[in-house]
Design a protein around this motif. Structure first.
Motif, PDB file in Angstrom:
ATOM      1  N   UNK A  43       3.860 -26.632 111.245  1.00 14.02           N
ATOM      2  CA  UNK A  43       2.703 -27.238 111.912  1.00 14.02           C
ATOM      3  C   UNK A  43       1.518 -26.265 111.940  1.00 14.02           C
ATOM      4  N   UNK A  44       1.808 -24.979 112.047  1.00 10.98           N
ATOM      5  CA  UNK A  44       0.725 -23.980 112.003  1.00 10.98           C
ATOM      6  C   UNK A  44       0.118 -23.911 110.605  1.00 10.98           C
ATOM      7  N   UNK A  45       0.976 -23.955 109.575  1.00 12.58           N
ATOM      8  CA  UNK A  45       0.479 -23.897 108.197  1.00 12.58           C
ATOM      9  C   UNK A  45      -0.399 -25.100 107.868  1.00 12.58           C
ATOM     10  N   UNK A  46      -0.070 -26.245 108.458  1.00  9.95           N
ATOM     11  CA  UNK A  46      -0.848 -27.464 108.184  1.00  9.95           C
ATOM     12  C   UNK A  46      -2.086 -27.561 109.070  1.00  9.95           C
ATOM     13  N   UNK A  47      -2.277 -26.612 109.967  1.00 11.00           N
ATOM     14  CA  UNK A  47      -3.460 -26.602 110.809  1.00 11.00           C
ATOM     15  C   UNK A  47      -3.384 -27.523 112.007  1.00 11.00           C
ATOM     16  N   UNK A  48      -2.207 -28.109 112.263  1.00  8.87           N
ATOM     17  CA  UNK A  48      -2.060 -28.999 113.416  1.00  8.87           C
ATOM     18  C   UNK A  48      -2.030 -28.198 114.714  1.00  8.87           C
ATOM     19  N   UNK A  49      -1.393 -27.026 114.679  1.00  9.83           N
ATOM     20  CA  UNK A  49      -1.333 -26.138 115.836  1.00  9.83           C
ATOM     21  C   UNK A  49      -1.930 -24.798 115.473  1.00  9.83           C
ATOM     22  N   UNK A  50      -2.617 -24.174 116.440  1.00  2.53           N
ATOM     23  CA  UNK A  50      -3.045 -22.798 116.225  1.00  2.53           C
ATOM     24  C   UNK A  50      -1.914 -21.865 116.653  1.00  2.53           C
ATOM     25  N   UNK A  51      -2.061 -20.584 116.347  1.00  2.00           N
ATOM     26  CA  UNK A  51      -0.972 -19.633 116.583  1.00  2.00           C
ATOM     27  C   UNK A  51      -0.655 -19.482 118.070  1.00  2.00           C
ATOM     28  N   UNK A  52      -1.688 -19.472 118.926  1.00  2.00           N
ATOM     29  CA  UNK A  52      -1.450 -19.298 120.357  1.00  2.00           C
ATOM     30  C   UNK A  52      -0.693 -20.492 120.947  1.00  2.00           C
ATOM     31  N   UNK A  53      -1.100 -21.705 120.563  1.00  2.00           N
ATOM     32  CA  UNK A  53      -0.418 -22.897 121.054  1.00  2.00           C
ATOM     33  C   UNK A  53       1.022 -22.935 120.554  1.00  2.00           C
TER      34      UNK A  53
END
Length: 431
Positions: A345-355
């Protein structure tokens, strides 16, 4: 009259507050999580649409520093918006406030900002499953990003746990530790060792959250669950009774005077032979209830267990342990699947690293809670245990300390029923 409100919370440190804390007569509520984008929008809309009052919990929510707070307050004052902090004793915007109170309010803002910075740093370490600040527990040393075993001290801790599991006596384990290893600890320290998640490979933080499998454990999950059961069982007894060497100590009750019974030892003059008796501790009768021979009472207790325990267990309505354990495994597997999907989900830009880190932290704490509940399930079927302990030879081959361990697993208390020239007993099981 237009009233607006502003709520700021850092998701790393706290859960978002309930907007209803300001009541219902609010025209609009602006809420920020982590950043202050809504605060900028609030100032812009106050400039265009105006407002009479702004409700906030504390002044420090208006910025990350004293200068930012002052700048926001100055702009609100210029726009004619009166700021009302609801959780602050001193309102620095009050025109009648003294200089001393104003300085005190500024100092409080500075202290809060410093405290928040420290707590935020600790919270970030907690989200990354790093050890909490402070000295490592005895048996470990601090590594770069986790606890590492101190092999010499870990042997001592392991021996302490094994002795407690074998005999179920906290005070006995403390004495054993000093006698064998020369390690002197208090009973309170020993109890903290037994309940410390660090020895089970987990980390517990100040907020009570527990994250599993963060370092090498000294005690297995099964042993830890057994420790918890023994502690719960011993909590119902007095400390001296819980560590008494005799198996019937703390279990026998006189049915005539309803007094607990204690084990008394009598020796003969010029003889090494000793006689054991059970006598009431607080008999209120004028003619005190007589003491009873310990060995005969022990033999009758074993006979009663072998006769009555299988029938008592057969009457129990027990849940399907396999189904319950399967439900726990399914819930754990589901959360582990969610945890494994976060990098994608981080790689796809759905979530940022902090979230993603915050979500991973919450999932790990939920998994830890499920694993603790799963470990506390009975390791084997109770009916199988009842069949095994219903063989008289099983009890005769045990030492007094081992019999004490098993007696307290099944027996709530033993009631002594006195008759005119004899006595009998009734064993009441814990289920």
């Amino acid at each position: 009259m237009k009233i607006i409100a502003y709520l700021y919370s850092d998701p790393v440190l706290e859960s978002p507050p309930d907007p209803a804390i300001f009541g219902w007569e609010i025209d609009r509520i602006y809420r920020d999580l982590g950043d202050r984008a809504q605060l900028d929008r609030l100032l812009a809309e106050c400039e265009s649409d105006g407002a009479d009052y702004l409700l906030i919990r504390r002044l420090e929510e208006l910025g990350d520093s004293v200068q930012q707070v002052c700048d926001a307050m100055e702009k609100l004052e210029f726009l004619g918006v009166q700021v009302v902090p609801t959780e602050t004793e001193v309102n620095p915007l009050n025109p009648k406030i003294s200089r001393a109170d104003l300085l005190k309010s500024i100092a409080e803002i500075q202290r809060d900002r410093h405290s928040r910075q420290i707590r935020k740093a600790h919270a970030k370490n907690r989200i990354k499953a790093l050890p909490p600040p402070g000295k490592a527990p005895y048996g470990y040393r601090r590594g770069k990003d986790r606890y590492a075993l101190d092999r010499a001290a870990a042997v001592v801790v392991k021996d302490f746990f094994e002795h407690f599991l074998l005999y179920g006596s906290l005070r006995g384990a403390v004495r054993y530790l000093e006698r064998k290893h020369g390690k002197k600890i208090s009973v309170t320290t020993g109890r903290r060792w037994l309940t410390n998640p660090a020895y089970r490979g987990d980390l517990r933080y100040r907020n009570g959250a527990v994250i599993s499998n963060t370092h090498v454990p000294i005690v297995s999950r099964e042993e830890a669950a057994q420790v918890d059961r023994l502690l719960r069982r011993n909590r119902k007894m007095s400390p001296r009774t819980a560590s008494a060497p005799r198996s019937l100590a703390g279990l026998a009750v006189c049915g005539e005077c309803d007094s607990p019974m204690t084990v008394s030892r009598v020796t003969s003059y010029h003889s090494d032979r000793e006689y054991l008796y059970l006598r009431p501790i607080r008999c209120p009768k004028q003619s005190k209830c007589k003491a009873l021979p310990y060995d005969r009472l022990l033999q009758q207790t074993i006979e009663a267990i072998c006769r009555d325990l299988p029938e008592a267990v057969a009457q129990l309505e027990m849940p399907d342990e396999g189904r319950v354990e399967g439900e726990f495994k399914g819930a754990i597997a589901e959360k582990e699947t969610l945890l494994s999907q976060l990098p994608e989900l981080c790689d796809r830009g759905i979530l940022d690293s902090e979230t993603a880190e915050l979500r991973a932290y919450k999932l790990r704490t939920e998994i830890s809670q499920l694993q603790r509940q799963q470990a506390q399930l009975p390791p084997v079927n109770l009916r199988e245990i009842a069949r095994a302990v219903s063989i008289p030879q099983f009890w005769l081959d045990l030492s007094e300390s081992e019999r004490r361990f098993y007696f307290r697993e099944f027996i709530r208390h033993i009631e002594i029923i006195r008759q005119e020239n004899s006595w009998n007993l009734r064993v009441l099981f814990i289920f």
